[in-house]
Write a protein that holds these residues in place. Structure first.
Motif, PDB file in Angstrom:
ATOM      1  N   ILE A   1     -11.055  62.660  50.967  1.00 57.29           N
ATOM      2  CA  ILE A   1     -12.033  63.214  51.916  1.00 57.29           C
ATOM      3  C   ILE A   1     -13.438  63.124  51.335  1.00 57.29           C
ATOM      4  O   ILE A   1     -14.394  62.772  52.036  1.00 57.29           O
ATOM      5  N   GLN A   2     -13.572  63.402  50.046  1.00 54.89           N
ATOM      6  CA  GLN A   2     -14.885  63.304  49.407  1.00 54.89           C
ATOM      7  C   GLN A   2     -15.423  61.871  49.497  1.00 54.89           C
ATOM      8  O   GLN A   2     -16.595  61.666  49.815  1.00 54.89           O
ATOM      9  N   GLU A   3     -14.573  60.897  49.224  1.00 52.62           N
ATOM     10  CA  GLU A   3     -15.004  59.499  49.339  1.00 52.62           C
ATOM     11  C   GLU A   3     -15.387  59.167  50.781  1.00 52.62           C
ATOM     12  O   GLU A   3     -16.359  58.462  51.024  1.00 52.62           O
ATOM     13  N   GLY A   4     -14.623  59.695  51.734  1.00 56.40           N
ATOM     14  CA  GLY A   4     -14.948  59.470  53.144  1.00 56.40           C
ATOM     15  C   GLY A   4     -16.287  60.073  53.525  1.00 56.40           C
ATOM     16  O   GLY A   4     -17.059  59.468  54.289  1.00 56.40           O
ATOM     17  N   MET A   5     -16.588  61.239  52.999  1.00 55.41           N
ATOM     18  CA  MET A   5     -17.880  61.873  53.280  1.00 55.41           C
ATOM     19  C   MET A   5     -19.031  61.067  52.686  1.00 55.41           C
ATOM     20  O   MET A   5     -20.102  60.966  53.282  1.00 55.41           O
ATOM     21  N   ILE A   6     -18.798  60.475  51.525  1.00 54.23           N
ATOM     22  CA  ILE A   6     -19.822  59.605  50.940  1.00 54.23           C
ATOM     23  C   ILE A   6     -20.033  58.393  51.837  1.00 54.23           C
ATOM     24  O   ILE A   6     -21.170  57.962  52.066  1.00 54.23           O
ATOM     25  N   GLY A   7     -18.936  57.857  52.384  1.00 49.52           N
ATOM     26  CA  GLY A   7     -19.051  56.756  53.344  1.00 49.52           C
ATOM     27  C   GLY A   7     -19.805  57.158  54.592  1.00 49.52           C
ATOM     28  O   GLY A   7     -20.605  56.390  55.132  1.00 49.52           O
TER      29      GLY A   7
ATOM     30  N   SER B   1     -12.018  51.194  49.281  1.00 49.36           N
ATOM     31  CA  SER B   1     -12.609  50.759  48.018  1.00 49.36           C
ATOM     32  C   SER B   1     -12.239  51.711  46.881  1.00 49.36           C
ATOM     33  O   SER B   1     -11.918  51.279  45.773  1.00 49.36           O
ATOM     34  N   ALA B   2     -12.285  53.010  47.152  1.00 47.31           N
ATOM     35  CA  ALA B   2     -11.935  53.999  46.124  1.00 47.31           C
ATOM     36  C   ALA B   2     -10.464  53.873  45.733  1.00 47.31           C
ATOM     37  O   ALA B   2     -10.121  53.936  44.548  1.00 47.31           O
ATOM     38  N   VAL B   3      -9.593  53.670  46.715  1.00 45.61           N
ATOM     39  CA  VAL B   3      -8.166  53.509  46.431  1.00 45.61           C
ATOM     40  C   VAL B   3      -7.934  52.237  45.621  1.00 45.61           C
ATOM     41  O   VAL B   3      -7.195  52.238  44.642  1.00 45.61           O
ATOM     42  N   ARG B   4      -8.582  51.164  46.018  1.00 46.55           N
ATOM     43  CA  ARG B   4      -8.456  49.885  45.302  1.00 46.55           C
ATOM     44  C   ARG B   4      -8.910  50.049  43.845  1.00 46.55           C
ATOM     45  O   ARG B   4      -8.243  49.581  42.925  1.00 46.55           O
ATOM     46  N   ASN B   5     -10.024  50.714  43.638  1.00 40.85           N
ATOM     47  CA  ASN B   5     -10.517  50.946  42.272  1.00 40.85           C
ATOM     48  C   ASN B   5      -9.559  51.817  41.475  1.00 40.85           C
ATOM     49  O   ASN B   5      -9.369  51.606  40.280  1.00 40.85           O
ATOM     50  N   GLN B   6      -8.968  52.786  42.125  1.00 43.92           N
ATOM     51  CA  GLN B   6      -8.039  53.684  41.450  1.00 43.92           C
ATOM     52  C   GLN B   6      -6.769  52.954  40.999  1.00 43.92           C
ATOM     53  O   GLN B   6      -6.190  53.289  39.984  1.00 43.92           O
ATOM     54  N   LEU B   7      -6.380  51.933  41.750  1.00 34.16           N
ATOM     55  CA  LEU B   7      -5.144  51.208  41.455  1.00 34.16           C
ATOM     56  C   LEU B   7      -5.327  50.050  40.483  1.00 34.16           C
ATOM     57  O   LEU B   7      -4.343  49.454  40.055  1.00 34.16           O
ATOM     58  N   ARG B   8      -6.558  49.719  40.143  1.00 32.27           N
ATOM     59  CA  ARG B   8      -6.791  48.625  39.197  1.00 32.27           C
ATOM     60  C   ARG B   8      -6.241  48.986  37.827  1.00 32.27           C
ATOM     61  O   ARG B   8      -6.427  50.090  37.333  1.00 32.27           O
ATOM     62  N   SER B   9      -5.602  48.020  37.195  1.00 29.92           N
ATOM     63  CA  SER B   9      -4.996  48.286  35.895  1.00 29.92           C
ATOM     64  C   SER B   9      -6.052  48.491  34.810  1.00 29.92           C
ATOM     65  O   SER B   9      -5.791  49.169  33.822  1.00 29.92           O
TER      66      SER B   9
END
Length: 138
Positions: free
Chosen positions: A52-58, A88-96
């Motif tokens: 939700i925080q990332e969505g609010m930033i968006g 984008s936040a989810v993608r960054n979180q999943l990067r190894s």
């Protein structure tokens, strides 16, 4: 989506410092942010509140990036910005490469003693330090 259409004048007012207009935009689109964020809960390592925080930033980014001359309603533009920011936040979180930053070691259970003159305390602290070091290396 918001029930009341948002006109470009309100977006411009929010962009240039009108707090009431910004609050109205945020309150009218907060359910959209929550809906999009909830769709990712359980499918990624991020918590609902982080999404939700990332969505609010968006959403805030959409206020500053909106151009009504493009012929798109603000609600549509904001929804795309919110969704893209969360993805984008989810993608960054999943990067190894970010795994060391995303994982953590709980150090709340580690007790620190000021009495280092006692040999038993020193040995216990050394063992705890070794255990903590192993956890960090993993």
């Amino acid at each position: 989506m918001s029930k009341i259409p948002i006109n470009s004048d309100k977006v411009y007012a929010a962009r240039y410092g009108d707090k009431a207009a910004m609050n109205e935009l945020i309150s009218s689109l907060a359910p959209t942010v929550e809906c999009i964020a909830t769709g990712y809960v359980g499918r990624c390592p991020m918590s609902r509140s982080d999404l939700i925080q990332e969505g609010m930033i968006g959403l805030l980014g959409s206020v500053y990036g909106y151009d009504p001359d493009e012929g798109v309603r603000f609600e549509t533009f904001a929804t795309v910005c919110i969704s893209n920011r969360i993805k984008s936040a989810v993608r960054n979180q999943l990067r190894s490469k970010h795994m060391p930053l995303n994982g953590y070691v709980d150090i709340d259970g580690v007790e620190i003693s000021d009495d280092m003159s006692d040999p038993q305390t020193m040995i216990i602290m050394q063992e705890r330090f070794e255990d903590l070091s192993e956890s960090i290396e993993k």
